[in-house]
Design an enzyme around this catalytic site. Structure first.
Site, PDB file in Angstrom:
ATOM      1  N   ARG A 118      17.261 -69.941  65.200  1.00 56.65           N
ATOM      2  CA  ARG A 118      16.727 -69.750  66.539  1.00 56.65           C
ATOM      3  C   ARG A 118      17.445 -68.586  67.222  1.00 56.65           C
ATOM      4  O   ARG A 118      18.679 -68.484  67.152  1.00 56.65           O
ATOM      5  CB  ARG A 118      16.928 -71.008  67.405  1.00 56.65           C
ATOM      6  N   HIS A 130       9.363 -63.975  63.087  1.00 57.30           N
ATOM      7  CA  HIS A 130       9.405 -65.446  62.944  1.00 57.30           C
ATOM      8  C   HIS A 130       8.372 -65.933  61.918  1.00 57.30           C
ATOM      9  O   HIS A 130       7.458 -66.689  62.255  1.00 57.30           O
ATOM     10  CB  HIS A 130       9.202 -66.141  64.297  1.00 57.30           C
ATOM     11  N   GLU A 142      10.316 -64.434  72.109  1.00 58.29           N
ATOM     12  CA  GLU A 142       9.300 -64.338  71.046  1.00 58.29           C
ATOM     13  C   GLU A 142       7.926 -64.655  71.620  1.00 58.29           C
ATOM     14  O   GLU A 142       7.758 -65.733  72.187  1.00 58.29           O
ATOM     15  CB  GLU A 142       9.593 -65.356  69.934  1.00 58.29           C
TER      16      GLU A 142
END
Ligand code: 8YV
Length: 320
Positions: free
Chosen positions: A238, A285, A267
């Site tokens: 994360r 991601h 994000e």
């Protein structure tokens, strides 16, 4: 088989799952990813028994308070649940499920891609190829650093951390780890446990973050300074675990030699100064983004909803 109830999904249901979903539920699914407020509105309109949600749409206490009382279960298509206030959901009688295990291999594979991409300067070499390979590297130009044999320190030795360790062993990398608790001997294998992160950092030629988010910033300027100069930093966990300003400074100074990152504080729309540096290798991601894994994640999230609505106790219920 009669339907188990009604669900509202925050994401489109892929064709491969459509028959299953339609057989089990009366499903209200959008044709694009919805935001939290849109899901709340849809839930209040349709009064479902369950919600299928995903990462990137927070379900904090204030959101959960707005959900209709009809909802008994909420499943997220992610293993991480730092976007959900599980305690607040449970307090309203909503059981929360996630998708452990099924994404472990895909995420660990991506982790190695990040490590290799960062260590071997993949960004500038790909850019050279994109430009038609106009630049011939001299014998001592464009050199990366060797991954094989480097010492890897893993923070977070859960399922994904252990899968990363397994892959790193294939690169003959000695493994150190820091975890809340020491692993059982059969899981620990040859890895060396450090109760103190500060004690481990100076030994990590590669530092690997594999712990859940939601526990504040772990990598601060002080902790980056404890790494050996030129260490490679890899994060597929994360972005919230990292002080990105401190990482930028450490990358600029060479304290961190290179970084491979799949996750960011923001994000999408991350801090693009990270990409302006030559010594980063960045992905948007995509840790779990394979056909097999994303399908399995959606299946498992749906299994959780099925189990709860059928009065069972599925194994992917999050217990806090
Ligand atoms: C996301 C992840 O679920 O599972 C997690 O916690 O971070 C990822 O696998 C995936 O990117 C979908 O948003």
């Amino acid at each position: 088989m009669s339907k188990l109830g009604r669900i509202v999904a925050s994401l489109p249901i892929p064709h491969v799952l459509r028959d299953r979903v339609d057989a089990q539920f009366d499903c209200i699914a959008p044709d694009r990813h919805l935001k939290t407020d849109e899901v709340i509105a849809l839930a209040n309109q349709h009064q479902p028994d369950g919600l299928l949600i995903s990462l990137g749409m927070p379900m904090r206490a204030e959101h959960i308070a707005q959900l209709p009382a009809s909802i008994r279960v909420m499943a997220t298509t992610s293993v991480g649940y730092d976007h959900i206030d599980v305690a607040a959901a449970n307090a309203r009688g909503i059981i929360v499920c996630n998708t452990p295990d099924v994404l472990t291999d895909a995420t660990a594979d991506t982790h190695m891609l990040l490590l290799l991409g960062a260590a071997r300067r993949a960004k500038e070499h790909v850019r050279n190829m994109d430009g038609g390979w106009k630049i011939r590297n001299g014998f001592f130009q464009g050199l990366g650093v060797e991954v094989t044999g480097k010492t890897m320190g893993i923070v977070g030795m859960g399922r994904i951390g252990r899968a990363v360790a397994d892959r790193a062993r294939g690169f003959r990398m000695p493994i150190l780890y820091h975890n809340r608790t020491r692993l059982r001997a059969d899981r620990e294998g040859d890895a060396r446990y450090f109760a103190s992160l500060e004690d481990m950092l100076p030994l990590c030629q590669v530092l690997s973050l594999n712990l859940p988010g939601g526990q504040g910033v772990l990598m601060t300027a002080e902790r980056f300074a404890l790494l050996p100069r030129g260490a490679i930093f890899v994060n597929s966990a994360r972005g919230s675990l990292v002080d990105e300003g401190a990482l930028l400074e450490a990358l600029k100074s060479g304290q961190v030699g290179a970084a491979g990152l799949d996750v960011f504080q923001k994000e999408p729309g991350y801090d693009t100064r990270l990409n302006e540096l030559e010594n980063t290798f960045l992905l948007p991601h995509i840790g779990s983004a394979t056909v097999e894994t994303r399908t399995a994640m959606a299946e498992l999230a749906l299994d959780g909803i099925v189990g709860v609505l059928a009065g069972q106790s599925p194994s992917n219920i999050i217990k806090v």
